[in-house]
Design an enzyme around this catalytic site. Structure first.
Site, mmCIF file in Angstrom:
data_model
loop_
_atom_site.group_PDB
_atom_site.id
_atom_site.type_symbol
_atom_site.label_atom_id
_atom_site.label_comp_id
_atom_site.label_asym_id
_atom_site.label_seq_id
_atom_site.Cartn_x
_atom_site.Cartn_y
_atom_site.Cartn_z
ATOM 1 N N ASP A 108 1.404 -0.988 0.072
ATOM 2 C CA ASP A 108 0.118 0.203 0.301
ATOM 3 C C ASP A 108 0.855 1.085 -0.110
ATOM 4 O O ASP A 108 2.139 1.509 0.405
ATOM 5 C CB ASP A 108 -1.118 0.361 1.372
ATOM 6 C CG ASP A 108 -2.269 0.282 1.016
ATOM 7 O OD1 ASP A 108 -1.447 1.575 -0.058
ATOM 8 O OD2 ASP A 108 -2.994 0.754 1.387
ATOM 9 N N GLU A 156 -9.927 7.155 3.823
ATOM 10 C CA GLU A 156 -8.939 6.980 4.299
ATOM 11 C C GLU A 156 -8.878 7.947 5.708
ATOM 12 O O GLU A 156 -8.547 9.074 5.613
ATOM 13 C CB GLU A 156 -7.846 6.449 4.093
ATOM 14 C CG GLU A 156 -7.600 5.255 3.362
ATOM 15 C CD GLU A 156 -6.293 5.709 2.359
ATOM 16 O OE1 GLU A 156 -5.315 5.638 2.981
ATOM 17 O OE2 GLU A 156 -6.500 5.673 1.707
HETATM 18 C C1 BGC Z 1 -5.165 3.417 0.047
HETATM 19 C C2 BGC Z 1 -5.348 1.705 -0.688
HETATM 20 C C3 BGC Z 1 -5.183 2.260 -2.362
HETATM 21 C C4 BGC Z 1 -4.220 3.294 -2.356
HETATM 22 C C5 BGC Z 1 -3.984 3.819 -3.303
HETATM 23 C C6 BGC Z 1 -3.764 3.416 0.253
HETATM 24 O O1 BGC Z 1 -3.672 4.867 1.162
HETATM 25 O O2 BGC Z 1 -5.155 2.048 1.501
HETATM 26 O O3 BGC Z 1 -6.144 0.937 -0.767
HETATM 27 O O4 BGC Z 1 -5.558 1.725 -3.247
HETATM 28 O O5 BGC Z 1 -3.967 4.203 -1.348
HETATM 29 O O6 BGC Z 1 -4.071 4.993 -4.154
HETATM 30 C C1 BGC Z 2 -3.012 9.813 -2.418
HETATM 31 C C2 BGC Z 2 -4.285 8.180 -1.864
HETATM 32 C C3 BGC Z 2 -3.180 7.673 -0.856
HETATM 33 C C4 BGC Z 2 -3.068 8.262 -0.271
HETATM 34 C C5 BGC Z 2 -2.694 7.857 1.294
HETATM 35 C C6 BGC Z 2 -3.424 10.600 -0.861
HETATM 36 O O1 BGC Z 2 -2.578 11.957 -1.215
HETATM 37 O O2 BGC Z 2 -3.948 9.929 -3.285
HETATM 38 O O3 BGC Z 2 -4.604 7.438 -3.407
HETATM 39 O O4 BGC Z 2 -3.639 6.417 -0.275
HETATM 40 O O5 BGC Z 2 -2.106 9.535 -0.013
HETATM 41 O O6 BGC Z 2 -1.939 8.717 2.704
#
Ligand code: BGC
Ligand code: BGC
Length: 853
Positions: free
Chosen positions: A344, A543
């Site tokens: 990830d 998230e």
């Molecule tokens: C997320 C994943 C995602 C990845 C790429 C991460 O922060 O936990 O689910 O696929 O970013 O965007």
């Molecule tokens: C990205 C996401 C990723 C996340 C993780 C973002 O800046 O766009 O894809 O999951 O950072 O912290």
């Protein structure tokens, strides 16, 4: 407060999940360190973590993947490997984000893969045209294959997690929580197929979906990414979604035209973290990991899934990215997963002893491809060194590269050619096509769960309907996170050319049935309606930003609107948009019918399909949705799941009314109780929360702890007294004499708020000017002071101001060890009343107030 209790509270609240065990913020003498029970406890816990019972791969299922190794591909893998340099092999195992890598760099470093993260898009434009996506896919492909066309083509991964959701014009399906309520595995496969086709239109190869988390604590901001809290639905869906995306394994369709590579994520335990804290610690037995959190993997492997993503979460204190027993011994060796494991977003950097640019441990544990969005170059260089110096064996590098090459060959990447020349590429009419939207609309209809209905639904033909609520005509609330942007913020109606808002759907359906619909967000009207529909719910989040302290819906606005109708005797229907079940007893009481509509996506018209009766008298569709998550009966019932011993929900797993049911409800309790650890507040109800202590400080004399209704600094420059806002003594009045600078502050053991900083949270303060400002008031964290916003506000009126944590950090505040998260300071004569201070969301990138002179 007892340190141990405080630590537990902080851990549970999510705020202090990353609580520093170090001291900081004051006494740093070795003695003080030695006596710090939190530090000691952390060390003990670390010791425990190393002693967890060994994983027993033999208790995990053995699964037969239909995609077996075949000589043609194995020989080709070996041939490629034998011709590749060490650097070329290393390049295969590194994935960069398109915001941080150019096609030239992909060529120079032989990178095996790129991704677009939630906030990345061609040219940095989240609203880029589909043609721009296709052009960029071509550019990366050309760079990777080189002038002579012999290089190994790159694959591009994207978070197409509810449709091709990064793309303007794509069909956006309900988030997984809504699909779980539909409980229809055939539908899931069709959704996968539509999604794959729309991805293929833009020439991308791979989606980071499906999420097969089994979320257990609804405070988790990613709850909606899971189909269900129950393993059965997750298991029934995972394989079908994989089949929809990749095509039927064992047939020509598999990874062929209009199909993409699929990912099951996040392995393992992502949905089980303590307190629902994102990226937290999952406390579970090995059997629970297997039966609850692992439920989706066997069916996905049986469908031939070709990649799996490691989870950010930990088990027994160890980050999953470094867990060899689970990543390799269980997933690969025992369960027979024969794709590749991708990390990830810089997740490997969180493994103990690692950094984003340096983590042999994760690679040796079984991570085949590093997701190293912005860290790829340093990581690449270190990997080359580590293979040369033997930290990583060549055999392990060959194995990881082979796993990736094998998938590329199964996908036929060498024959597929330039992305824009592949089947369906550039067929932009397929994006949001009527056929695709019809599948999404069906999903919306099937996802709706009717929780209450005293008979007001369906809306009768010919009715005069008022449609109210801030989500009624609002694509942002309808689509939620992971839509065009990471957190789903900042989108407008224009960004969804192929879509209907819920209001637009209602207007059409009600009109067709001979009635009228009027939109009025605040519920005001000129002509009295026969019935009102109020659409409201959570703002978008993804998230971490979506993590909460409890499951209270908490927005007072909609309740006021609902009660307004109730008082006027107008029957009212609530349509609730949310990424999780939330405590809405007051809203349920104030509604005649209540529909949980989750995060439906672009096809808002699916709501009207079920709610509105046609001219003949009945609605075209009845409700079929059933809760795939338990609905709480109290705001602190955050971790209630089907199968629990003391299961006392408001609505049980599987609940959902139809038109044939008597859906009346007795009045529900509106008593509000949440335990201290679930508030996440610094100051409220007249005092410090979560162990924060009110203090007064001035230049002269010792700081004073405030434990009484009134207090003042030794020099009398600042006086504090309690006063009422919403309840007795729930606020503090601060009066500065102007004779000397003095501060009010909340202080306690240092907490680590770097993650909160990363999530762009803000310090929010509710205060009222009691008299016109007599000179600047400053707001601070630690020793950084900024100008308190709102000092030109109206005297006598409460206002909420929000200052992003980043504003303090930019001026040097140390958020990784913050012991005074709130300071209010003035040297001038001033009087203000403060009622609340907490961490909360704010507008992304909102401007910072100037630093104090
Ligand atoms: C997320 C994943 C995602 C990845 C790429 C991460 O922060 O936990 O689910 O696929 O970013 O965007
Ligand atoms: C990205 C996401 C990723 C996340 C993780 C973002 O800046 O766009 O894809 O999951 O950072 O912290």
């Amino acid at each position: 407060m007892d340190v141990k209790i405080k630590r537990a509270l902080l851990l549970a609240s999510g705020l202090g999940a990353l609580l520093t065990a170090g001291c900081g913020g004051g006494d740093e003498s070795p003695d003080a360190m030695g006596e710090n029970p939190a530090a000691q406890e952390a060390t003990e816990q670390q010791a425990d973590a190393n002693e967890y019972p060994p994983i027993r791969p033999e208790i995990w299922p053995q699964v037969q993947s239909p995609v077996q190794r075949v000589p043609a591909i194995e020989n080709e893998v070996q041939r490629l490997l034998s011709e590749m340099t060490l650097e070329e092999k290393v390049g295969q195992v590194v994935q960069a984000d398109i915001a941080s890598v150019t096609p030239e760099e992909v060529a120079e470093y032989h990178l095996g893969s790129v991704l677009n993260g939630g906030n990345s898009a061609p040219g940095g434009d989240l609203r880029a045209d589909p043609q721009d996506w296709l052009d960029l896919a071509d550019a990366f492909w050309r760079a990777s294959t080189g002038e002579d066309g012999t290089g190994i083509p790159v694959i591009w991964g994207t978070d197409a997690v509810h449709g091709h959701s990064n793309l303007v014009g794509a069909t956006i399906f309900p988030h997984n929580i809504g699909l779980g309520a539909a409980n229809d595995p055939d539908l899931i496969e069709r959704i996968g197929a539509v999604t794959a086709l729309e991805i293929a239109v833009t020439g991308l190869d791979w989606t980071f979906a499906p999420t097969v988390a089994t979320p257990q604590d609804d405070r988790w901001g990613r709850t909606y990414e899971g189909y269900s809290e129950g393993p059965d639905i997750v298991s029934a869906y995972a394989g079908r979604m994989v089949t929809g995306l990749q095509g039927e394994a064992g047939t020509d369709e598999f990874l062929g035209a209009g199909k993409v590579i699929s990912t099951t994520k996040h392995f393992l335990g992502d949905g089980g973290t303590e307190g629902g804290v994102d990226q937290g610690e999952t406390i579970a037995t090995e059997e629970e990991l297997r039966d609850i959190h692992g439920a989706g993997y066997p069916s996905a492997i049986e469908a031939g899934v070709q990649s799996a993503m490691a989870s950010y979460s930990s088990w027994h204190g160890e980050k999953m990215h470094g867990n060899k027993a689970l990543l390799t011994d269980v997933l690969v060796d025992q369960m027979g997963f024969d794709g590749f494991v991708v990390g990830d977003w810089n997740g490997h950097g969180q493994v103990a002893g690692c950094e984003a640019t340096d983590c042999p441990k994760a690679f040796n544990a079984g991570l085949d491809m590093f997701m190293a969005p912005d860290s790829w170059k340093g990581l690449y260089e270190n990997l080359v060194k580590q293979v040369k110096d033997g930290t990583i064996s060549e055999a392990r590098l060959n194995e990881a590269a082979a796993r990736i090459l094998r998938v590329k060959l199964r996908y036929g990447i060498f024959d597929k050619g330039l992305p824009s020349t592949r089947p369906n590429a550039g067929d932009f009419d397929l994006l949001g096509s009527p056929e695709h939207r019809e599948v999404a609309r069906e999903a919306v209809r099937k996802s709706l769960v009717l929780l209450k209905n005293d008979g007001v639904l369906p809306i009768e033909p010919g009715a005069r309907v008022l449609v109210a609520g801030d989500a009624a005509d609002n694509m942002v609330k309808q689509t939620g996170g992971w839509t065009l942007s990471w957190q789903g913020e900042g989108n407008t109606r224009e960004d969804f050319p192929n879509a209907d808002t819920i209001y637009e759907g209602l207007e059409a359906a009600i009109g067709e049935a001979g009635g009228t619909a009027v939109l009025s967000e605040d519920g005001s009207f000129e002509e009295r309606p026969d019935v009102a529909i109020v659409v409201f719910g959570e703002p978008p989040y993804a998230e971490f930003r979506g993590d909460r302290m409890n499951v209270d819906f908490a927005d007072p606005g909609p309740l006021e609107t609902l009660r307004g109708f109730q008082e006027q005797g107008i029957p009212v229907v609530s349509v609730f948009l949310s990424g999780r079940p939330l405590w809405v007893n007051p809203e349920l009481n104030a509604s005649n019918a209540f529909v949980a509509a989750w995060l439906p996506g672009t096809e808002g018209a699916g709501v009207a399909d079920v709610l509105v009766a046609q001219a003949g008298g009945e609605a075209a569709y009845d409700f079929t949705g059933k809760l795939s998550f338990t609905w709480p009966k109290a705001p602190d019932q955050t971790r209630i799941n089907v199968g629990d011993e003391d299961y006392e929900p408001l609505f049980a797993y599987g609940y959902g009314l139809t038109y044939g049911d008597d859906g009346s409800l007795d009045l529900l309790s509106e008593d509000y109780e949440v335990s201290e650890e679930q508030t996440g507040v610094i100051f409220a109800e007249g005092g410090g929360e979560e162990g924060w202590q009110m203090m007064l400080a001035s230049e002269e004399g010792e700081p004073v702890e405030v434990n009484d209704p009134t207090a003042q600094t030794e020099d009398g420059a600042l006086k504090l007294s309690h006063t009422d806002r919403r309840a007795q003594e729930d606020s503090v009045k601060l009066e500065w004499s102007g004779d000397a600078p003095a501060s009010f502050m909340m202080s306690g053991e240092p907490v680590n708020w770097s993650r909160e900083l990363n999530g762009d949270l803000a310090l929010t303060v509710d205060y009222r000017l009691d008299e016109a400002s007599g000179g600047p008031i400053r707001v601070g964290m630690g020793d950084v002071l900024l100008e308190l916003p709102g000092q030109d506000g109206t005297v006598g009126e409460f206002q909420t101001v929000a200052i992003r944590l980043a504003c303090f950090a930019d001026e040097g505040a140390e958020l990784q060890a913050m012991a005074t998260p709130l300071v209010l300071q003035s040297a001038a004569a001033n009087a203000i009343t403060v009622s609340d201070a907490k961490l909360g969301p704010t507008e992304n990138g909102a401007a910072c107030p100037p630093a104090a002179e």
